[in-house]
Structure formats: C-alpha cells, structure tokens
Design a protein around this motif. Structure first.
Motif, PDB file in Angstrom:
ATOM      1  N   ALA A   1      -0.506 -10.018  -7.378  1.00  0.00           N
ATOM      2  CA  ALA A   1       0.154  -8.873  -6.736  1.00  0.00           C
ATOM      3  C   ALA A   1      -0.837  -7.721  -6.687  1.00  0.00           C
ATOM      4  N   VAL A   2      -0.919  -7.051  -5.539  1.00  0.00           N
ATOM      5  CA  VAL A   2      -1.839  -5.917  -5.413  1.00  0.00           C
ATOM      6  C   VAL A   2      -1.067  -4.669  -4.983  1.00  0.00           C
ATOM      7  N   LEU A   3      -1.223  -3.593  -5.765  1.00  0.00           N
ATOM      8  CA  LEU A   3      -0.660  -2.295  -5.390  1.00  0.00           C
ATOM      9  C   LEU A   3      -1.844  -1.389  -5.061  1.00  0.00           C
ATOM     10  N   LEU A   4      -1.944  -1.030  -3.791  1.00  0.00           N
ATOM     11  CA  LEU A   4      -3.088  -0.244  -3.314  1.00  0.00           C
ATOM     12  C   LEU A   4      -2.619   1.173  -2.989  1.00  0.00           C
ATOM     13  N   VAL A   5      -3.373   2.161  -3.442  1.00  0.00           N
ATOM     14  CA  VAL A   5      -3.089   3.544  -3.058  1.00  0.00           C
ATOM     15  C   VAL A   5      -4.309   4.047  -2.303  1.00  0.00           C
ATOM     16  N   SER A   6      -4.114   4.487  -1.062  1.00  0.00           N
ATOM     17  CA  SER A   6      -5.266   4.906  -0.277  1.00  0.00           C
ATOM     18  C   SER A   6      -4.911   6.088   0.606  1.00  0.00           C
ATOM     19  N   LEU A   7      -5.910   6.965   0.815  1.00  0.00           N
ATOM     20  CA  LEU A   7      -5.734   8.089   1.736  1.00  0.00           C
ATOM     21  C   LEU A   7      -6.369   7.779   3.087  1.00  0.00           C
ATOM     22  N   GLU A   8      -7.125   6.672   3.154  1.00  0.00           N
ATOM     23  CA  GLU A   8      -7.823   6.312   4.396  1.00  0.00           C
ATOM     24  C   GLU A   8      -6.875   5.500   5.270  1.00  0.00           C
ATOM     25  N   LEU A   9      -6.469   6.063   6.406  1.00  0.00           N
ATOM     26  CA  LEU A   9      -5.478   5.375   7.240  1.00  0.00           C
ATOM     27  C   LEU A   9      -5.991   4.025   7.747  1.00  0.00           C
ATOM     28  N   ASP A  10      -7.286   3.948   8.068  1.00  0.00           N
ATOM     29  CA  ASP A  10      -7.828   2.665   8.550  1.00  0.00           C
ATOM     30  C   ASP A  10      -7.691   1.607   7.474  1.00  0.00           C
ATOM     31  N   GLU A  11      -7.947   2.016   6.229  1.00  0.00           N
ATOM     32  CA  GLU A  11      -7.871   1.071   5.106  1.00  0.00           C
ATOM     33  C   GLU A  11      -6.422   0.606   4.906  1.00  0.00           C
ATOM     34  N   VAL A  12      -5.503   1.548   4.992  1.00  0.00           N
ATOM     35  CA  VAL A  12      -4.078   1.219   4.850  1.00  0.00           C
ATOM     36  C   VAL A  12      -3.675   0.195   5.910  1.00  0.00           C
ATOM     37  N   MET A  13      -4.028   0.483   7.160  1.00  0.00           N
ATOM     38  CA  MET A  13      -3.597  -0.379   8.269  1.00  0.00           C
ATOM     39  C   MET A  13      -4.233  -1.766   8.189  1.00  0.00           C
ATOM     40  N   SER A  14      -5.483  -1.835   7.703  1.00  0.00           N
ATOM     41  CA  SER A  14      -6.144  -3.141   7.750  1.00  0.00           C
ATOM     42  C   SER A  14      -5.874  -3.993   6.510  1.00  0.00           C
ATOM     43  N   LEU A  15      -5.560  -3.380   5.367  1.00  0.00           N
ATOM     44  CA  LEU A  15      -5.376  -4.179   4.143  1.00  0.00           C
ATOM     45  C   LEU A  15      -3.911  -4.482   3.816  1.00  0.00           C
ATOM     46  N   ALA A  16      -3.018  -3.550   4.147  1.00  0.00           N
ATOM     47  CA  ALA A  16      -1.645  -3.665   3.639  1.00  0.00           C
ATOM     48  C   ALA A  16      -0.857  -4.792   4.308  1.00  0.00           C
ATOM     49  N   ASP A  17       0.011  -5.448   3.529  1.00  0.00           N
ATOM     50  CA  ASP A  17       1.033  -6.332   4.089  1.00  0.00           C
ATOM     51  C   ASP A  17       2.335  -5.545   4.274  1.00  0.00           C
TER      52      ASP A  17
ATOM     53  N   CYS B   1       0.832  -1.198   0.000  1.00  0.00           N
ATOM     54  CA  CYS B   1       0.000   0.000   0.000  1.00  0.00           C
ATOM     55  C   CYS B   1       0.865   1.244   0.000  1.00  0.00           C
ATOM     56  N   ILE B   2       0.551   2.165  -0.907  1.00  0.00           N
ATOM     57  CA  ILE B   2       1.231   3.450  -0.911  1.00  0.00           C
ATOM     58  C   ILE B   2       0.360   4.432  -0.149  1.00  0.00           C
ATOM     59  N   ALA B   3       0.880   4.929   0.964  1.00  0.00           N
ATOM     60  CA  ALA B   3       0.130   5.851   1.814  1.00  0.00           C
ATOM     61  C   ALA B   3       0.738   7.236   1.672  1.00  0.00           C
ATOM     62  N   GLY B   4      -0.062   8.239   1.971  1.00  0.00           N
ATOM     63  CA  GLY B   4       0.461   9.596   1.908  1.00  0.00           C
ATOM     64  C   GLY B   4      -0.698  10.561   1.907  1.00  0.00           C
ATOM     65  N   ILE B   5      -0.396  11.821   2.220  1.00  0.00           N
ATOM     66  CA  ILE B   5      -1.421  12.859   2.124  1.00  0.00           C
ATOM     67  C   ILE B   5      -1.604  13.171   0.644  1.00  0.00           C
ATOM     68  N   ASP B   6      -2.832  13.437   0.234  1.00  0.00           N
ATOM     69  CA  ASP B   6      -3.127  13.679  -1.180  1.00  0.00           C
ATOM     70  C   ASP B   6      -2.188  14.740  -1.750  1.00  0.00           C
ATOM     71  N   GLY B   7      -1.706  14.488  -2.984  1.00  0.00           N
ATOM     72  CA  GLY B   7      -0.887  15.496  -3.646  1.00  0.00           C
ATOM     73  C   GLY B   7       0.600  15.327  -3.425  1.00  0.00           C
ATOM     74  N   ASN B   8       1.020  14.142  -2.962  1.00  0.00           N
ATOM     75  CA  ASN B   8       2.460  13.914  -2.768  1.00  0.00           C
ATOM     76  C   ASN B   8       3.061  13.016  -3.845  1.00  0.00           C
ATOM     77  N   GLY B   9       2.389  12.939  -4.985  1.00  0.00           N
ATOM     78  CA  GLY B   9       2.948  12.191  -6.123  1.00  0.00           C
ATOM     79  C   GLY B   9       2.317  10.835  -6.346  1.00  0.00           C
ATOM     80  N   GLN B  10       1.360  10.432  -5.478  1.00  0.00           N
ATOM     81  CA  GLN B  10       0.754   9.107  -5.661  1.00  0.00           C
ATOM     82  C   GLN B  10       0.052   9.003  -7.021  1.00  0.00           C
ATOM     83  N   THR B  11      -0.713  10.035  -7.364  1.00  0.00           N
ATOM     84  CA  THR B  11      -1.478  10.014  -8.619  1.00  0.00           C
ATOM     85  C   THR B  11      -0.537   9.859  -9.802  1.00  0.00           C
TER      86      THR B  11
END
Length: 513
Positions: free
Chosen positions: A459-475, A291-301
């Motif tokens: 293989a799954v590459l997830l990009v999310s701004l929701e911290l709960d989603e990041v913590m519960s889905l990411a390996d 999972c790629i986490a970050g505040i919106d606008g830091n290059g994820q898009t």
C-alpha cells in the motif's frame, strides 16, 4: 556602451573535496541583465560553483572576473562588496528575529551607535512594493511561510543594492502559486538590469524564464546553450547523459485488502489553536497508490504526523494491517510494516552528523543482523548492507559508506532515505513529497520505485504538491482543503483544472463518501 559584456565570468574553476572533484575546469559567463540558468543533476556541482562565487569556498584553480576585471572573493562580505547576493537552497535566516531585522542584519543603519530602524523600514517597504515581494516586516521568521522566508532573503539582497543575484534552487520548497510569483519577480529584476544566476533542475521553469543555460554533469561543464534554440529533451539529455522518460508507465492497479484504515482522526495544529486535521477518514489498500493532493498548509503535514506517530491524535483511530496503532510508538509502527519518507529530510529523515552507513540502518540497527547478542553493533554487516544499497540506488557521495550525510547533496540525501525505507520491505509506504528538489533522472528512478512497491502488492500513501506527479502516479486522489478531505477523484477521468478547483476550495463533493 561602456559596460563590459559580462557582469561575471568564472574561468576554468576547479574545486576539490576529499574523494571528489566537485567542479572540474568549469567556465561560466553571465551577461549583464540576463537570467542565466545553471542546470545539472543532484551532486553535479551547481551549488559548489555558486558557493565559490559567493566566497564560501576557495577554488584550487581558475579566476573570477567582474565587468572584465579579475577579483578575489575570500568570503561572503567580499561578495557583498562586489554587489553579489545569494538566496541559498536552505535559507540562512535567524528564526527568532523579525523579517525586518533579518533584512538589515550586518548592515544596520545607525546614528552614533544607535540603531535607526525607521529609514530601513521605509527602504524595505519601498523595495517590497516595487518588486511585488509581500512581507510582514514585524513577523518573526519562525512564524512565517517558506514563501515569505524566501521573499525575505530576496529583499535582503535588494536592500544591499546587489546587482548580481544568485538563486540556488529557489522553487524547491514553494507551492505552484508562489513559483509563478517568484518567476515574475525574477523577470522584473532582470528588466531593471540586474544579472541573475538561477540554479535549477526543473526544466519547465528554465524554459519559461532563462535566456541562456549552462549544463553541468558530474562536475564538468557540458556546454552553454540559448534557451530559444533548445527543447526539454535536449536539456535533459545534456544533464543526465541519456534520454529520460517524463511519463510514468504503470499497469492498472489491482487493489486487494485494506492495509491502512484511518477513522475520523483529528490532529492539532503546530501553529494555531484550531485543529489542522478535522475528522478525516480514508483507507489505503494493498496494490494501490492513494495520493493526498492539496496546496501546502492544508493539513497534509499534520495528517502524516498523526499517521506516522510524530504527533498525537486528538480523536479517531488508526489501524495498520488490522492492528490498532492509534497510540503505538513509532518503532512499533515501523516493525509492523510502516515506512515513512518524510517531508523534511533534515529534521525527520537523517541524522546529518552520522555517516551514510549509520543512517541506512537507523531503523534496523537493533536487528540480530546488525547487533550481536551483547548489544554491540556488527560493523562488518552494516558496511556490506550500506554498500549494497549505495550501489542499488546510485547514492553518490565522496567517501562511500563513511561519508558524513551532511556533506552530501540534497538529492543524494533523499535517495538514501528512499533506499532505507523501501528496503525495509514495508506493508505501507508513506511518501511525502518524495521527489522534492530532485533532478529528472532521479525523479524518474523514484517514480519507478514507488510503482514497483505498488506492483509488489504494497500500500502506498503519497503526499505531493506537484500536480503532474499526482496525476501520473496516483490510482486515487484525495484532495485536502483546510484540514478536511473535500473530494475523491480518479486521475483517469479528472483534469488538472478540476483538481485545482478542489485544491483551492472552490469545489467540494456534496456528499463526502
């Protein structure tokens, strides 16, 4: 107290569309000075009900009262005259106008036909100061962040002295920081005596801000409750009709071979002259969710644009399943096994004026199953395929496979994209904010689908701004800050606070491994 108890009453409202009763005899009563939440699944009829109140639709049955008196609302101008304002889910702003011009559009102050902007600017700046709505009045709308566009929409309502404010899914596109600011703004508005209707399916936000909540399910009103007397589980049961699991259950990951190899890539910015992604390298292996986490606008898009082929790389290389795809066109990436659930479902996910069935075969229509030797589409197999996906993924629409995608609710549009991308049986699934704007039932379903892909050794590459989603889905979590990967974290050993520090740039790994 001479004022009526209810600022607005919608009594026994029924609204029908072809093949669907969107609102079935719904009654909603908004007290003066309260924040009243309207909760329901995607497609439950929330936006339709608010569009009736705002004059965008006419109901077949029922009546609307303001301060106890019956009123007729034929169009949004009537709504404005009754001091009802609305911030829509997809903003209604003129992109090439400035913020100030958008706010005064339609109610421009003029003297003898000449535009008088000075007093308008003073009023806008005073409102902006009073309610903590930071905007740059001279910026063009196309250049500003989503959060500022939303503040512009709110100022538009306040500029017109609206007393009844409708917020349709206002937090769907905001960062956590902007959401906190917005909730505070709504509290301030209610304290001033304005009456707020807040459409949402985010239970945490409703619990934090609403006084009362009316729940809709499949077009019917399930009931109105005081927020002080209910918990999240009760609300979600009212909304979905069953118990919902908020926790994602998954076995430990068993990562295998590398599927995606990103080496030292840089991608240009869509807005600035600098690069949005700078020298980023990482791998995603079969059987893991990175999972790629970050505040919106830091290059994820831009990172996703580079990997998926929507934007050219400025440097570096990408390999998929061992093949170099650095310059490969999008269809080649797709055939090699890349699926992409995009961030902007309207711009990159769907052709809105196509039918649902045509959208479901967008990336496969050229396969022999769907096109005959002469190059003509095989309509029968396309229809059958669409019907099987509609059933499997519970995609709700008025007319099934032939529904125009534009007329579907946002959540069902999202389900259609997810069905199409997962059913391609990809080696790599790139999912960008896959649950943005979805209700708890749909989120639970999509999380299960993503984990099932991982467990099927994809293989799954997830990009999310929701911290709960990041913590519960990411390996594994990779944190992006200002175009670089500043940390790699293990969700089992890190905390939300630590993740937040990396996201804000306050902390970074000494050695970027």
């Amino acid at each position: 107290m001479g004022k009526a108890e209810y600022a607005i009453e919608m009594l026994n409202i029924t609204k029908r569309f072809p093949g669907i009763v969107a609102n079935d005899n719904i009654t909603l009563q908004l007290k003066t000075g309260e924040i009243h939440a309207l909760l329901g699944e995607n497609g439950a009829g929330k936006s339709t009900l608010m569009s009736v109140l705002f004059g965008l639709y006419q109901p077949e049955e029922g009546e609307i009262r303001k301060n106890g008196q019956p009123v007729r609302i034929h169009n949004p101008n009537d709504a404005n005259a009754l001091s009802i304002g609305m911030v829509h889910q997809h903003f209604k702003l003129v992109e090439c106008f400035t913020v100030l011009d958008n706010i005064i559009l339609g109610v421009e102050p003029n003297r003898m036909g000449f535009l008088e902007k000075r007093q308008a600017r003073q009023k806008v700046m005073a409102l902006s100061e009073k309610y903590g709505l930071r905007v740059d009045p001279d910026a063009l709308v196309e250049d500003i962040s989503v959060g500022m566009q939303q503040r512009t929409e709110i100022l538009k309502m306040l500029y017109r002295d609206n007393e009844i404010l409708i917020f349709d899914e206002p937090t769907a596109v905001l960062t956590p920081q902007e959401i906190e600011e917005l909730l505070q703004i709504m509290r301030n508005l209610a304290a001033e005596g304005k009456s707020i209707l807040f459409i949402s399916h985010k239970l945490n936000e409703i619990m934090a801000i609403a006084d009362r909540c009316t729940v809709l399910r499949k077009g019917k009103c399930i009931g109105t409750v005081d927020i002080g007397g209910v918990d999240k589980a009760t609300l979600s049961r009212m909304m979905v009709g069953r118990d919902v699991e908020f926790q994602v259950h998954k076995e430990p990951a068993k990562p295998a071979g590398v599927v995606l190899e990103v080496s030292d890539i840089s991608v240009g910015s869509r807005i600035h002259h600098t690069d949005a992604v700078r020298h980023v390298s990482f791998q995603v292996r079969a059987g893991e969710i990175v999972c790629i986490a970050g505040i919106d606008g830091n290059g994820q898009t831009e990172l996703v644009y580079g990997v998926s082929g929507l934007a050219p790389l400025k440097g570096g290389s990408i390999r998929l399943c061992g093949k170099d795809i650095t310059k490969a066109p999008i269809r080649e990436r797709s055939i090699l096994g890349m699926s992409h659930i995009p961030e902007d479902r309207h711009k990159h996910g769907l052709v809105l004026d196509y039918t649902l069935e045509d959208n479901l075969v967008l990336q496969r229509y050229f396969e022999p199953a769907f096109t005959n030797a002469a190059g003509f589409l095989r309509r029968g197999p396309i229809r059958a395929y669409a019907e099987s996906l509609i059933e499997q993924y519970d995609i709700r629409s008025g007319q099934g496979p032939v529904t125009l995608t534009r007329s579907m609710s946002g959540g069902n549009q999202q389900k259609a994209i997810i069905a199409r991308e997962i059913d391609k049986d990809p080696q790599l699934l790139i999912a960008v904010q896959p649950t943005r704007g979805l209700d708890v039932g749909a989120i639970e379903y999509i999380h299960k689908q993503i984990v099932a892909q991982r467990d099927a050794n994809k293989a799954v590459l997830l990009v999310s701004l929701e911290l709960d989603e990041v913590m519960s889905l990411a390996d594994r979590i990779l944190v992006m800050y200002e175009g670089e990967i500043v940390g790699q974290l293990d969700p089992k050993t890190t905390t939300v606070e630590e993740l937040g520090l990396y996201m804000a740039g306050a902390k970074r790994e000494a050695e970027n491994s």
